[in-house]
Scaffold this motif. Structure first.
Motif, PDB file in Angstrom:
ATOM      1  N   GLU A 107       0.799  -1.220   0.000  1.00 12.57           N
ATOM      2  CA  GLU A 107       0.000   0.000   0.000  1.00 12.57           C
ATOM      3  C   GLU A 107       0.835   1.275   0.000  1.00 12.57           C
ATOM      4  OE1 GLU A 107      -3.955   1.793   2.263  1.00 12.57           O
ATOM      5  OE2 GLU A 107      -2.990  -0.020   2.975  1.00 12.57           O
ATOM      6  N   PHE A 108       2.033   1.226   0.642  1.00 11.21           N
ATOM      7  CA  PHE A 108       2.749   2.468   0.850  1.00 11.21           C
ATOM      8  C   PHE A 108       4.207   2.484   0.372  1.00 11.21           C
ATOM      9  CE2 PHE A 108      -0.571   2.334   4.088  1.00 11.21           C
ATOM     10  CZ  PHE A 108      -1.202   3.545   3.855  1.00 11.21           C
ATOM     11  N   ALA A 109       4.752   1.363  -0.014  1.00 11.57           N
ATOM     12  CA  ALA A 109       6.167   1.313  -0.387  1.00 11.57           C
ATOM     13  C   ALA A 109       6.488   2.287  -1.507  1.00 11.57           C
ATOM     14  CB  ALA A 109       6.562  -0.102  -0.783  1.00 11.57           C
ATOM     15  N   ALA A 110       5.655   2.323  -2.541  1.00 13.83           N
ATOM     16  CA  ALA A 110       5.921   3.191  -3.685  1.00 13.83           C
ATOM     17  C   ALA A 110       5.977   4.653  -3.267  1.00 13.83           C
ATOM     18  CB  ALA A 110       4.843   2.986  -4.748  1.00 13.83           C
ATOM     19  N   GLU A 111       5.083   5.051  -2.337  1.00 13.56           N
ATOM     20  CA  GLU A 111       5.071   6.437  -1.886  1.00 13.56           C
ATOM     21  C   GLU A 111       6.281   6.747  -1.013  1.00 13.56           C
ATOM     22  OE1 GLU A 111       3.019   8.867  -2.775  1.00 13.56           O
ATOM     23  OE2 GLU A 111       2.163   7.430  -4.183  1.00 13.56           O
ATOM     24  N   LEU A 112       6.649   5.813  -0.135  1.00 15.78           N
ATOM     25  CA  LEU A 112       7.789   6.049   0.745  1.00 15.78           C
ATOM     26  C   LEU A 112       9.089   6.186  -0.034  1.00 15.78           C
ATOM     27  CD1 LEU A 112       6.967   3.640   3.706  1.00 15.78           C
ATOM     28  CD2 LEU A 112       6.882   6.130   3.711  1.00 15.78           C
ATOM     29  N   LYS A 113       9.196   5.493  -1.142  1.00 13.29           N
ATOM     30  CA  LYS A 113      10.410   5.574  -1.954  1.00 13.29           C
ATOM     31  C   LYS A 113      10.570   6.927  -2.612  1.00 13.29           C
ATOM     32  CE  LYS A 113      10.736   0.635  -2.925  1.00 13.29           C
ATOM     33  NZ  LYS A 113      10.628  -0.434  -3.944  1.00 13.29           N
ATOM     34  N   LYS A 114       9.502   7.719  -2.653  1.00 10.03           N
ATOM     35  CA  LYS A 114       9.560   9.048  -3.260  1.00 10.03           C
ATOM     36  C   LYS A 114      10.020  10.114  -2.272  1.00 10.03           C
ATOM     37  CE  LYS A 114       5.697   8.008  -6.397  1.00 10.03           C
ATOM     38  NZ  LYS A 114       4.301   8.373  -6.761  1.00 10.03           N
ATOM     39  N   LEU A 115      10.172   9.745  -1.007  1.00 10.35           N
ATOM     40  CA  LEU A 115      10.571  10.722  -0.007  1.00 10.35           C
ATOM     41  C   LEU A 115      12.000  11.189  -0.223  1.00 10.35           C
ATOM     42  CD1 LEU A 115       9.131   9.198   3.307  1.00 10.35           C
ATOM     43  CD2 LEU A 115       8.045  10.833   1.758  1.00 10.35           C
ATOM     44  N   THR A 116      12.258  12.456   0.077  1.00 16.10           N
ATOM     45  CA  THR A 116      13.615  12.970   0.048  1.00 16.10           C
ATOM     46  C   THR A 116      14.331  12.573   1.336  1.00 16.10           C
ATOM     47  OG1 THR A 116      13.031  15.055   1.109  1.00 16.10           O
ATOM     48  CG2 THR A 116      12.810  14.941  -1.305  1.00 16.10           C
ATOM     49  N   LYS A 117      15.632  12.852   1.388  1.00 12.92           N
ATOM     50  CA  LYS A 117      16.396  12.520   2.582  1.00 12.92           C
ATOM     51  C   LYS A 117      15.840  13.240   3.812  1.00 12.92           C
ATOM     52  CE  LYS A 117      20.974  12.975   4.669  1.00 12.92           C
ATOM     53  NZ  LYS A 117      22.380  13.392   4.470  1.00 12.92           N
ATOM     54  N   THR A 118      15.561  14.540   3.688  1.00 10.15           N
ATOM     55  CA  THR A 118      15.050  15.294   4.837  1.00 10.15           C
ATOM     56  C   THR A 118      13.659  14.819   5.238  1.00 10.15           C
ATOM     57  OG1 THR A 118      14.278  17.020   3.324  1.00 10.15           O
ATOM     58  CG2 THR A 118      16.416  17.365   4.376  1.00 10.15           C
ATOM     59  N   GLU A 119      12.828  14.460   4.274  1.00 11.05           N
ATOM     60  CA  GLU A 119      11.506  13.920   4.588  1.00 11.05           C
ATOM     61  C   GLU A 119      11.632  12.593   5.316  1.00 11.05           C
ATOM     62  OE1 GLU A 119       9.128  15.928   0.786  1.00 11.05           O
ATOM     63  OE2 GLU A 119       9.810  13.854   0.705  1.00 11.05           O
ATOM     64  N   GLY A 120      12.592  11.772   4.897  1.00 10.43           N
ATOM     65  CA  GLY A 120      12.822  10.499   5.578  1.00 10.43           C
ATOM     66  C   GLY A 120      13.266  10.702   7.010  1.00 10.43           C
ATOM     67  N   GLN A 121      14.125  11.718   7.256  1.00 15.99           N
ATOM     68  CA  GLN A 121      14.584  11.968   8.616  1.00 15.99           C
ATOM     69  C   GLN A 121      13.456  12.499   9.491  1.00 15.99           C
ATOM     70  OE1 GLN A 121      18.237  11.430   9.717  1.00 15.99           O
ATOM     71  NE2 GLN A 121      16.614  10.961  11.195  1.00 15.99           N
ATOM     72  N   ILE A 122      12.609  13.371   8.931  1.00 12.34           N
ATOM     73  CA  ILE A 122      11.442  13.855   9.685  1.00 12.34           C
ATOM     74  C   ILE A 122      10.518  12.695  10.034  1.00 12.34           C
ATOM     75  CG2 ILE A 122       9.348  15.271   9.547  1.00 12.34           C
ATOM     76  CD1 ILE A 122      10.953  17.201   7.764  1.00 12.34           C
ATOM     77  N   LEU A 123      10.345  11.784   9.099  1.00 13.87           N
ATOM     78  CA  LEU A 123       9.504  10.612   9.343  1.00 13.87           C
ATOM     79  C   LEU A 123      10.047   9.786  10.497  1.00 13.87           C
ATOM     80  CD1 LEU A 123       7.188   8.731   8.651  1.00 13.87           C
ATOM     81  CD2 LEU A 123       8.610   7.730   6.846  1.00 13.87           C
ATOM     82  N   VAL A 124      11.361   9.590  10.539  1.00 13.69           N
ATOM     83  CA  VAL A 124      11.979   8.830  11.632  1.00 13.69           C
ATOM     84  C   VAL A 124      11.708   9.518  12.971  1.00 13.69           C
ATOM     85  CG1 VAL A 124      14.208   8.173  12.637  1.00 13.69           C
ATOM     86  CG2 VAL A 124      13.755   7.732  10.226  1.00 13.69           C
ATOM     87  N   LYS A 125      11.811  10.844  12.993  1.00 17.67           N
ATOM     88  CA  LYS A 125      11.514  11.585  14.228  1.00 17.67           C
ATOM     89  C   LYS A 125      10.051  11.407  14.637  1.00 17.67           C
ATOM     90  CE  LYS A 125      14.940  15.298  13.907  1.00 17.67           C
ATOM     91  NZ  LYS A 125      15.133  16.775  13.937  1.00 17.67           N
ATOM     92  N   LEU A 126       9.159  11.489  13.656  1.00 13.89           N
ATOM     93  CA  LEU A 126       7.736  11.377  13.967  1.00 13.89           C
ATOM     94  C   LEU A 126       7.362   9.960  14.395  1.00 13.89           C
ATOM     95  CD1 LEU A 126       6.063  13.621  11.244  1.00 13.89           C
ATOM     96  CD2 LEU A 126       6.480  14.125  13.650  1.00 13.89           C
ATOM     97  N   ILE A 127       8.074   8.951  13.874  1.00 12.45           N
ATOM     98  CA  ILE A 127       7.853   7.584  14.350  1.00 12.45           C
ATOM     99  C   ILE A 127       8.126   7.526  15.851  1.00 12.45           C
ATOM    100  CG2 ILE A 127       8.775   5.232  14.311  1.00 12.45           C
ATOM    101  CD1 ILE A 127       7.039   5.729  11.947  1.00 12.45           C
TER     102      ILE A 127
END
Length: 220
Positions: A107-127
């Protein structure tokens, strides 16, 4: 402010004292008061410079983009843990964890692969904000379900730290993220999910607004 339909206020006598009761549509029990959900009063945003304002707007766009994935992770973690506790054999637990893994990836892998590096780091913080656990520790504890999820969709794509924590009292960017979230919750842009990390928003705002004011005085 009121999400209720108030029918009328009727005076009634109670112990020889007249008391006004509120009748609410759909509720047969008269009430003397109406409970309201707590609403934070947000301060007016002030920025040190034009560049600071632009950085905030960029951070806002990225935070609003990745928050739904962090919320999903918290929801799935809760579901996964509840289900695993009800299963007795390790084989059944592994089978269920893989089922959750495939669901998330499909459901979400394709969308997560589109994240930039900074978006990925923000996601880790929000997790960490939503679960109270770092992404690194989640992977370590739940290898069968989360290891593939993160390594296949996010962590392998960027040079980001999976041990990053959400600490708005110490890190200004984390405070700004919390400010962005609270405004989005109140505007109903995002669905509120209470954090598993403890902090007081007013304490955060008080600290960082004072530091901003001090910095501006030094610059003058």
């Amino acid at each position: 402010m009121f999400s209720y339909s108030i029918m009328a206020q009727e005076p009634m006598e109670q112990d020889s004292t007249q008391v006004e009761y509120i009748l609410i549509d759909g509720d047969s029990i008269p009430k003397t008061a109406i409970d309201l959900n707590q609403v934070l009063v947000l301060h007016k945003l002030k920025f040190k410079s034009k560049d600071a304002r632009i950085r905030y707007l960029i951070l806002r766009r990225k935070t609003l983009k990745v928050y739904p994935y962090a919320k999903l992770a918290a929801d799935r973690l809760l579901t996964l843990n509840e289900r695993l506790e009800s299963l007795e054999s390790n084989r059944a637990k592994k089978r269920y964890a893989k089922k959750i893994q495939r669901y998330i990836e499909d459901e979400f892998a394709a969308e997560l692969k589109k994240l930039t590096k900074t978006e990925g780091q923000i996601l880790v913080k929000l997790i960490h904000r939503q679960t109270g656990t770092t992404t690194f520790d989640l992977i370590k504890e739940l290898r069968s379900g989360w290891r593939a999820f993160w390594f296949n969709t996010t962590a392998n794509l960027f040079d980001i730290s999976l041990k990053e924590e959400f600490n708005p009292m110490v890190v200004e960017e984390d405070y700004l993220i919390e400010d962005i979230l609270e405004r989005a919750f109140q505007n109903r842009q995002l669905e509120r999910q209470n954090p598993e990390v403890n902090f007081d928003f007013y304490d955060l705002a008080d600290k960082w607004m004072k530091e901003t004011a001090t910095t501006q005085l030094k610059d003058q």
